[in-house]
Design an enzyme around this catalytic site. Sequence first.
Site, mmCIF file in Angstrom:
data_model
loop_
_atom_site.group_PDB
_atom_site.id
_atom_site.type_symbol
_atom_site.label_atom_id
_atom_site.label_comp_id
_atom_site.label_asym_id
_atom_site.label_seq_id
_atom_site.Cartn_x
_atom_site.Cartn_y
_atom_site.Cartn_z
ATOM 1 N N MET A 250 0.829 -1.202 0.000
ATOM 2 C CA MET A 250 0.000 0.000 0.000
ATOM 3 C C MET A 250 0.864 1.253 0.000
ATOM 4 S SD MET A 250 -2.979 1.275 -0.024
ATOM 5 C CE MET A 250 -3.148 3.048 -0.105
ATOM 6 N N GLU A 251 0.470 2.188 -0.852
ATOM 7 C CA GLU A 251 1.297 3.355 -1.163
ATOM 8 C C GLU A 251 1.114 4.550 -0.224
ATOM 9 O OE1 GLU A 251 -1.348 2.245 -3.057
ATOM 10 O OE2 GLU A 251 -2.473 3.934 -3.897
ATOM 11 N N HIS A 284 6.085 -0.283 -7.974
ATOM 12 C CA HIS A 284 4.669 0.096 -8.121
ATOM 13 C C HIS A 284 4.244 1.076 -7.024
ATOM 14 C CE1 HIS A 284 0.351 -0.778 -9.125
ATOM 15 N NE2 HIS A 284 0.201 -0.486 -7.832
ATOM 16 N N GLU A 285 4.510 0.715 -5.785
ATOM 17 C CA GLU A 285 4.068 1.577 -4.677
ATOM 18 C C GLU A 285 4.824 2.902 -4.703
ATOM 19 O OE1 GLU A 285 1.420 0.496 -3.512
ATOM 20 O OE2 GLU A 285 1.665 -1.605 -4.079
#
Length: 884
Positions: A250-251, A284-285
Amino acid sequence: HTIADTQLTFELGEGTTQVTAQLRFERSDAAPDGATDLRLDGQELELVSVAVDGRALASNEYRLDDESLTLFDLPAHFELSVVTRIHPEVNTALDGLYKSGGMYCTQCEAEGFRKITYYLDRPDILAPFTTTIVASRNYPVLLSNGNQIDAHELADGRRSVTWRDPFPKPSYLFALVAGDLAVLRDEFVTTSGRKVELRIYSEPHNIAQCRYAMGALQRAMRWDEQVYGREYDLDIFMIVAVEDFNMGAMENKGLNIFNTSCVLASADTATDAAYQRVEGVVAHEYFHNWSGNRVTCRDWFQLSLKEGFTVFRDAQFSADMHSRTVKRIEDVNFLRTFQFPEDAGPLAHPIRPDSYIEISNFYTTTVYEKGAEVVRMIHTLLGPARFRRGTDLYFDRHDGAAVTTEEFIAAMEAANAVDLGQFRRWYSQAGTPVVAVRTEFAGDTLTVHFEQRCPATPQQPHKDAFHIPIALGLLDAGGAELLGAAGRRNGSAVTLTSDATIENPGDDGTLIVHLRQPSAQVTIAGLHSEGALSLLRGFSAPVNLQWHRSSETLAFIAQHDTDGVCRWDAMQTLFAAEIDRLRTGAVEPSGEFLTLLGELATAAHAAADDGEAKAMFAVMLTVPSEAYLGELMEQIDVDGLHRARVRLREVIGLTLFDSWLALYRGNSSTETYQPDGRGIARRALRNLALSYICATGDSHVDVAKRVVLNQYEGADNLTERLAALREIINAVWLERSVAAAALDGFAQRWQHEKLVMDQWFALQAACPAPDALQRVMALDNHPDFDARNPNRVRSLYGVFAQQNVVRFHASDGSGYRFLTERVSRLDRANPQLAARLLAPLTRWRRYDAARRLAMRDALRRIEADAALSKDVFEVVSKSLQTDG
Ligand code: TRP
Ligand code: ZN
């Protein structure tokens, strides 16, 4: 109202955490006249007190229900103080504030923040956050978003730490972590020369496995500067690894929280695939800091705005780090195996859905992976330079704002003077388009006819034509390109006519045909012979090609196309055809096919050791999965596919036995384990050879046994150890006691490494032996099975239902009963996880009558449960709907 400032104080105490929220509200200009009430989201909260501008409210000044707190008669601007109590220790849903392995952590996307305090819990409410955490000294590490601005000790011995995040953000990006954690520190200097402190936190026993993720983070930070011109903004960036996590990671702003499976890596605890996943998810995050955080979503219907774009960005990054073509093939394979069925089933939805019951159910392969394909098509249509102009404008225009997918497209149009009007249908229409292709060759002219249609999906019986970029190439008999700039360089003088627009953006041998009409045709004149047509190069659009080609043509493309995706795709088609023959009565695969495989195996042996060539041969020589092969059939023939696939692998193993042995020996590890392209490619080829050697049944028991046991015992890395263990437990020709001893020994050796034990569970859950379900049930009672840990649950139930196709879909319905029983039980603890596990059952209409009924009954049994979560209810009810 909007929130201008958010201040939170958490007092973490055993059993109960008290949260004080001080929120500065401002009436927005858009508020209707006379609107003085305000509804805040809140769930599972104990309200202790509520005050407006310092005055405590009496109970008749607000209204409370299970999902909200409504305040009456408010002034235009005011400060709200709300005190609530929550119980993270008993939060098994892993949504909101919860405890995992002794540490406190949060997961707020999409709607978890409302389980922490009353708030406007929606992505278009952006505020700067100041967070104070007060905890006993058992929790020495206290983290939140932004920069630490204060730390001191209280009179009672507890510590108080305050963090401030100056970047206004929606509540879903809030994070808090408290625990006794170890840290790995490093740094990154941005292009403009700012020094950023990097930290990765984990429980102390895992910290030695965080080094690889740190390197990946640094690579991702550099890449985003170079490729997108995006610099990091805060002075510190943190990652925390937690064991119990519903998704990959989760970012949260400046404080990403990760599933351990997406951070930790060491030669003995992570496979090559796991290393690549760590690198991809870390990137990605990190990339979300711009595509998601700085520019966020107006509402959750826009989820693909950040997810589709960010998946596209991480795929580009991984392609730049490793074998570009193999990365693309893996993604295409994933899309076709998991997203195409979703798009063809009762839960099909556009990448921008227009309704939902529970948003957690929409973190789907459609929103993520098809969303990324849609962004990729824009990239294909514009080319890299113009695409970059579009993203620059998008970030520039919308920095600090919460926007929609429309803004993304509009920026692409505005920066490049292009019309994406029809292209927008990819956002609103569900379903995988079918492109039917027909070719004619007469005289010196090849005519290619295209026709597009899209099957009906729930609520969308009729579809308008899509704007589909079809990448097209043509090869002569020697494999030389005949079209575009490459064609001219090769001396080809063909003339092209079409009723569609055609471009050659790469200045190479690939043309982009803009298929916009229901049908179009391309005529290529001036040919000496028909040549070999290559379509959808690079998988230029997420469509199903309906195109009949002879096996000679496919074999030619497989060996000579300049596009690796098309080479691989031709092999997939040939494999599927052989499976089909074997399934419908043939005893042997065709001789030509075996000859082709032999040539490829020989070429693989001679292939360059560059991390690209060998990896390509490994994917080309792999028989497609049962899941993928099933998707190609109108009605899935579970048992027939399994038998045919086993038989095909056996024949391939036997016929090319010497080649497999040579490939096996020629690709042994020469140095200590490195998760680099070269090593990954060698191991992929070697493990493929091992699997064919082991597929030869009783014919080569001595050799197979020696090879597989040697590899198992001698491996210095998990990739080879696990590949050998898989063969050992799947081998019907090996004494049961050998497999049992290997499994026991493995569990003994690795019982303290949870991620390794996840693999141990997963291997057995995927084992297609006839007693698979009994084994899964026994593992379900194993002391190391933990239904509270999503990774473990996915390793056992998820792998059984998704990968062990033949046993999960046992015709007596036993697999279905097992899954539904476990899902019903899980639903009470963790609805998000429970709902996800149901995916395989939702495709019940694709099976024969007996299975169809058994699957439908299973779904109905779940539906009958009165206490169902919204999550599971939505999946079950939609999959049972008659128009699905
Ligand atoms: N935004 C996260 C990601 O990039 C997804 C995510 C993490 C998530 N945890 C979640 C979504 C929990 C829903 C629920 O990719
Ligand atoms: Zn994401």
